[in-house]
Enzyme design. Sequence first.
Site, PDB file in Angstrom:
ATOM      1  N   PRO A 215       9.737  -4.021  -0.874  1.00 23.99           N
ATOM      2  CA  PRO A 215      10.867  -3.654  -0.007  1.00 23.99           C
ATOM      3  C   PRO A 215      10.491  -3.754   1.477  1.00 23.99           C
ATOM      4  O   PRO A 215       9.346  -3.494   1.852  1.00 23.99           O
ATOM      5  CB  PRO A 215      11.167  -2.208  -0.402  1.00 23.99           C
ATOM      6  N   VAL A 216      11.484  -4.155   2.279  1.00 18.25           N
ATOM      7  CA  VAL A 216      11.261  -4.400   3.709  1.00 18.25           C
ATOM      8  C   VAL A 216      11.433  -3.089   4.490  1.00 18.25           C
ATOM      9  O   VAL A 216      12.275  -2.262   4.134  1.00 18.25           O
ATOM     10  CB  VAL A 216      12.297  -5.452   4.194  1.00 18.25           C
TER      11      VAL A 216
ATOM     12  N   ASP B  74      -2.117  -1.563  10.332  1.00 23.16           N
ATOM     13  CA  ASP B  74      -2.353  -1.560   8.873  1.00 23.16           C
ATOM     14  C   ASP B  74      -2.971  -2.870   8.357  1.00 23.16           C
ATOM     15  O   ASP B  74      -3.335  -2.960   7.186  1.00 23.16           O
ATOM     16  CB  ASP B  74      -1.027  -1.356   8.126  1.00 23.16           C
TER      17      ASP B  74
ATOM     18  N   LYS C 264       0.847  -1.210   0.000  1.00 24.36           N
ATOM     19  CA  LYS C 264       0.000   0.000   0.000  1.00 24.36           C
ATOM     20  C   LYS C 264       0.871   1.243   0.000  1.00 24.36           C
ATOM     21  O   LYS C 264       2.048   1.205   0.369  1.00 24.36           O
ATOM     22  CB  LYS C 264      -0.928   0.024   1.228  1.00 24.36           C
TER      23      LYS C 264
HETATM   24  O1  C5P Z   1       0.336  -0.934  14.829  1.00 24.23           O
HETATM   25  P1  C5P Z   1       1.764  -1.082  14.403  1.00 24.23           P
HETATM   26  O2  C5P Z   1       2.479  -2.164  15.168  1.00 24.23           O
HETATM   27  O3  C5P Z   1       1.934  -1.220  12.932  1.00 24.23           O
HETATM   28  O4  C5P Z   1       2.471   0.286  14.790  1.00 24.23           O
HETATM   29  C1  C5P Z   1       3.867   0.403  14.886  1.00 24.23           C
HETATM   30  C2  C5P Z   1       4.202   1.584  15.782  1.00 24.23           C
HETATM   31  O5  C5P Z   1       3.796   2.818  15.170  1.00 24.23           O
HETATM   32  C3  C5P Z   1       3.473   1.568  17.110  1.00 24.23           C
HETATM   33  O6  C5P Z   1       4.209   0.862  18.057  1.00 24.23           O
HETATM   34  C4  C5P Z   1       3.369   3.047  17.455  1.00 24.23           C
HETATM   35  O7  C5P Z   1       4.561   3.479  18.051  1.00 24.23           O
HETATM   36  C5  C5P Z   1       3.258   3.725  16.114  1.00 24.23           C
HETATM   37  N1  C5P Z   1       1.858   4.049  15.748  1.00 24.23           N
HETATM   38  C6  C5P Z   1       1.229   5.121  16.357  1.00 24.23           C
HETATM   39  N2  C5P Z   1      -0.065   5.416  16.019  1.00 24.23           N
HETATM   40  C7  C5P Z   1      -0.724   4.691  15.095  1.00 24.23           C
HETATM   41  C8  C5P Z   1      -0.091   3.592  14.453  1.00 24.23           C
HETATM   42  C9  C5P Z   1       1.212   3.301  14.801  1.00 24.23           C
HETATM   43  O8  C5P Z   1       1.807   5.802  17.203  1.00 24.23           O
HETATM   44  N3  C5P Z   1      -1.966   5.014  14.778  1.00 24.23           N
END
Ligand code: C5P
Length: 317
Positions: free
Chosen positions: A99-100, A141, A11
Amino acid sequence: MRSYNLIAPAKINLYLEIISDRPDGYHELAMILQSIELADKINVQSLSTDRIRVNCNHPQVPTDKSNLAYRAAALMAAKFPEALAQYGGVEITINKQIPVAAGLAGGSTNAAAVLIGIDLLWKLGLTKPELEELGATLGSDIPFCVAGGTVIATGRGEKLSPLPSLDHIYIVLAKYRSLEVSTAWAYKTYRQEFGNTYLKDTENLAARAAAVHSEVIVKAILNKDTREIAQKLHNDLERVVLAAYPQVLQLRELFATQPGVLGTMMSGSGPTVFALVESEAQAQAVKLQMRAAIPDEDLELFVTRTITHGIQVASSI
Ligand code: C5P
């Protein structure tokens, strides 16, 4: 069926606005997420034991419990122990093209494919909303990756409302292979530096709704006006990532000066930068121009396009 081949698209964020911080450490967001054709291939097959095994062709991708795809399978095993006992464990094979650590939801889309693949392998018959809800417990996501298309995402990113799909908009992606940006770092830094400019963990829905500025790009999407969409791309996280990573800023500035580029923006927390262009031929030309300007082999460039769907089942045996 004992084996499913799935296609797991990446995405980009056409829009990312940080509305407020939240007591749980996350941020309240208003995003527009868009599926693109660049995709990983995932095979999910039954094992005769109750184990979970992950294989991946990419040396940077862990195959242990830290892999989101592994965690998606472990979640399914914990939620549906009878199905695990009846059908056995799963072997997950990831053929990485995305890509990672790029801001393209590569890990999240793999996890979404595993949820869908195991639902099929174990004949669970879960609905899309049920799969999205399971996915939300693993990462913000993942619900979008289950749904796909063009979507407004709010909350942590897990509350979805679909927009009319944008098909066949050509995109060039640029990412330095060796450069990774931590999403947690990007949000934390944004909170430290700009936390005074947005709302503080408000429960007030009216205040939150009033703080969102995405109407212009939403209108452009409803009108399928690619030029206007490209003009209204936005990502709050650019404020911290472009300042800390000159290479990302360089890609962003270079894209902006290329003939044929309608608009450019960083995706998610970066470091991938994308450009919207009018046609496939122009996308190929922009890719060549970028390569000529930056001959560094560390720079990865992709031509891709918007698509209207999320995870797809390619075949089953
Ligand atoms: O949800 P996910 O593990 O993908 O999010 C990775 C990091 O991004 C979270 O640990 C958080 O620090 C940050 N994040 C955030 N607010 C969001 C989504 C992600 O602060 N809405």
